[in-house]
Write a protein that holds these residues in place. Sequence first.
Motif, PDB file in Angstrom:
ATOM      1  N   UNK A   1       5.239   3.988   1.641  1.00  0.00           N
ATOM      2  CA  UNK A   1       4.882   2.615   1.280  1.00  0.00           C
ATOM      3  C   UNK A   1       4.762   1.776   2.543  1.00  0.00           C
ATOM      4  N   UNK A   2       3.718   0.957   2.629  1.00  0.00           N
ATOM      5  CA  UNK A   2       3.513   0.134   3.831  1.00  0.00           C
ATOM      6  C   UNK A   2       2.898  -1.217   3.473  1.00  0.00           C
ATOM      7  N   UNK A   3       3.450  -2.256   4.085  1.00  0.00           N
ATOM      8  CA  UNK A   3       2.835  -3.581   3.965  1.00  0.00           C
ATOM      9  C   UNK A   3       2.067  -3.955   5.234  1.00  0.00           C
TER      10      UNK A   3
ATOM     11  N   UNK B   1       0.839  -1.196   0.000  1.00  0.00           N
ATOM     12  CA  UNK B   1       0.000   0.000   0.000  1.00  0.00           C
ATOM     13  C   UNK B   1       0.874   1.246   0.000  1.00  0.00           C
ATOM     14  N   UNK B   2       0.293   2.343  -0.476  1.00  0.00           N
ATOM     15  CA  UNK B   2       0.887   3.664  -0.273  1.00  0.00           C
ATOM     16  C   UNK B   2      -0.136   4.462   0.527  1.00  0.00           C
TER      17      UNK B   2
ATOM     18  N   UNK C   1      -3.894   3.422  -0.289  1.00  0.00           N
ATOM     19  CA  UNK C   1      -3.968   2.968  -1.686  1.00  0.00           C
ATOM     20  C   UNK C   1      -3.372   1.566  -1.751  1.00  0.00           C
ATOM     21  N   UNK C   2      -4.191   0.566  -2.031  1.00  0.00           N
ATOM     22  CA  UNK C   2      -3.676  -0.797  -2.206  1.00  0.00           C
ATOM     23  C   UNK C   2      -3.235  -0.911  -3.663  1.00  0.00           C
TER      24      UNK C   2
ATOM     25  N   UNK D   1      -5.662  -0.764  -6.866  1.00  0.00           N
ATOM     26  CA  UNK D   1      -6.537  -1.931  -6.777  1.00  0.00           C
ATOM     27  C   UNK D   1      -7.741  -1.590  -5.889  1.00  0.00           C
ATOM     28  N   UNK D   2      -7.441  -0.986  -4.737  1.00  0.00           N
ATOM     29  CA  UNK D   2      -8.464  -0.579  -3.764  1.00  0.00           C
ATOM     30  C   UNK D   2      -8.000   0.727  -3.126  1.00  0.00           C
TER      31      UNK D   2
END
Length: 171
Positions: free
Chosen positions: A33-35, A18-19, A70-71, A110-111
């Motif tokens: 950026x993050x997971x 994700x951002x 933001x995925x 994506x999402x």
Amino acid sequence: MEHTLLTAAMARVPGPVTVVTTVDDSGRRWGFTATSFSSVSLDPPLVLVCLDKKASSHAAFTAAAHLMVNVLAHEQEEVARRFAASGVDRFSGGDMQPCELGLPGLPGACVRVACSMYRVVDAGDHSILLGRVERTHVSDRTPLLYCDRSFSRPSPEAGRRPWSALHLAEW
Ligand SMILES: Cc1cc2nc3c(=O)[nH]c(=O)nc-3n(C[C@H](O)[C@H](O)[C@H](O)COP(=O)(O)O)c2cc1C
């Protein structure tokens, strides 16, 4: 527990890419950026993302009233790398547009999950940003994944697997 053992274990756990973005009171946009994105609760609708206290965006996010997750879609690896890079203008790509709640979003995500900030929880060397979900946008794009310190996409094989094979009825 040694740090290297924990990071080696967690590197094997696949996650979404994700951002996460916000805008501060002066109108400056922030993002990283993050997971570590996860859903938390349906009632109230809550999601979380963990942010390193040493990150240059930490002060902006912990003071923020809203955040956007933001995925990323599978072809957005370059965006993931740019929003993880230090000392660069992460918004230089021109790909972020005002989206739900006016927050910076990727039209090709994506999402998108737009949140008001519900709570910031102190958690060791990270802060947990708990967002209350206000708006969502869902596309049929294939998500980008991160596992074994590499970006990837779900295999077509996995995508074709019939839901019945997952034994959902047993849950
Ligand atoms: C795939 C990937 C996932 C990441 N996940 C997180 C995360 O969940 N939380 C976090 O604080 N930083 C995460 N980072 C690091 C941040 O994106 C960023 O590099 C870090 O905040 C340093 O930014 P700074 O130079 O602005 O301080 C991740 C980086 C990558 C490449």
